[in-house]
Scaffold this motif. Structure first.
Motif: not given
Ligand SMILES: N[C@@H](CC(=O)c1ccccc1NC=O)C(=O)O
Length: 306
Positions: A140, A125, A143, A93
């Motif tokens: 997130v 994102y 996901s 991320i």
């Protein structure tokens, strides 16, 4: 200019800082010692773009897989070498203060990890100002649910977040997965130079794009949320590695140490590591190297045989 007295009181050291000092403490590029700030940021972007181009050219992949309806709700999946259909999933991320960066320049760790039978996911994102922190946390979360549904036989899901990305990864520890369709097989988190108490950010220029209110900052601060929670860890066996670079700013180091201590207090399987002679950016761009000690630690942690 001094911060308002209402902010200066209280124990946190940042509350006694001037606006200028606070801005410097939360500008990681200003603490780089191997190159100037501007060159550091430029090099970070260049290495990220090169690593992503190399991964897309050399690894089996699925790009732009939609996990939701928003344009930004897409992720890239890079598959390991070899014939196995079962592997650990490692999700990176990206950082950028929730307002810069993208999945398309963040595939730093893909080639080393996919060479070691780990599938790597780079998640996208909505960054600010289009995205709010609440939306990014929700994206997130969704996901990860998507990955668990797509790959139910995975040998563990590991999250690695960098800076603001480490904040988003950490919020997954506090997610009530019973409200999602599936509970992910979360086995580990690598929190690299993260931010866990968002209140100081309100008093920096980074908030011009984020527009965080005090309430929104507190609602999205894992340090405060964890402090307030009585619930036990979702999976006490999940490993949480809190990481900083030796050249991270004192505030970034303080935040990571405080969060590590809070994790331990709340019963999480946490460890802390300061990587020597690297700054906020080198600690991530070195993940392109198989011989970097963090790459090696990720290998050993994600190895199903361990
Ligand atoms: N304006 C910041 C940029 C920054 O902090 C940053 C840039 C790219 C990736 C991660 C970052 N840090 C926090 O998310 C700086 O000057 O260091």
């Amino acid at each position: 200019m001094e911060l308002p007295s209402c902010v200066r009181e209280g124990e946190a050291p940042w509350k006694k800082m001037s606006k200028e000092e606070l801005q410097t403490q939360y500008s990681p590029s200003k603490w780089a010692i191997h190159r100037e700030a501007e060159e550091t940021l430029k090099t970070f972007s260049q290495i990220g773009e090169q690593a992503t181009k190399k991964a897309r050219a050399s690894r089996k992949n699925l790009l732009g897989v939609a996990y939701g309806d928003h344009e930004a709700e897409k992720l890239d999946i890079y598959f390991p070498m070899g014939e196995s259909e079962v592997w650990p999933l490692f999700m990176f991320i990206h950082g950028g203060y929730w307002q810069s960066g993208s999945k398309d320049q963040s595939a730093f760790v893909v080639n080393p990890l996919t060479g070691q039978k780990v599938a790597v996911v780079i998640v996208g994102y909505d960054i600010a100002p289009k995205g709010t922190l609440d939306l990014m946390v929700d994206q997130v979360t969704r996901s990860i649910s998507f990955l668990q549904k797509q790959f139910p036989r995975n040998e563990g899901i590991y999250l690695c977040g960098h800076s603001a990305g480490a904040h988003l990864a950490t919020m997954m520890l506090l997610t009530d997965w019973t409200k999602q369709e599936v509970t992910p097989n979360l086995k580990g988190l690598f929190l690299v130079s993260g931010i866990y108490d968002l209140e100081p950010i309100i008093h920096t220029t980074m908030n011009e794009s984020l527009s965080l209110t005090l309430e929104a900052a507190q609602r999205n601060s894992p340090q405060l949320l964890l402090e307030a929670t009585q619930t036990q860890p979702g999976d006490p066996a999940a490993q949480v590695l809190v990481i900083v670079g030796q050249q991270d700013s004192p505030e970034f180091k303080r935040q990571s140490k405080n969060f590590y201590k809070m994790l331990l207090q709340k019963g999480w399987n946490a460890s802390f590591e300061e990587f020597q002679d690297v700054d906020h950016f080198e600690i991530v761009w070195n993940l392109t190297r198989e011989d970097f000690e963090l790459t090696q630690e990720v290998w050993s942690t994600t190895d199903p045989a361990q």
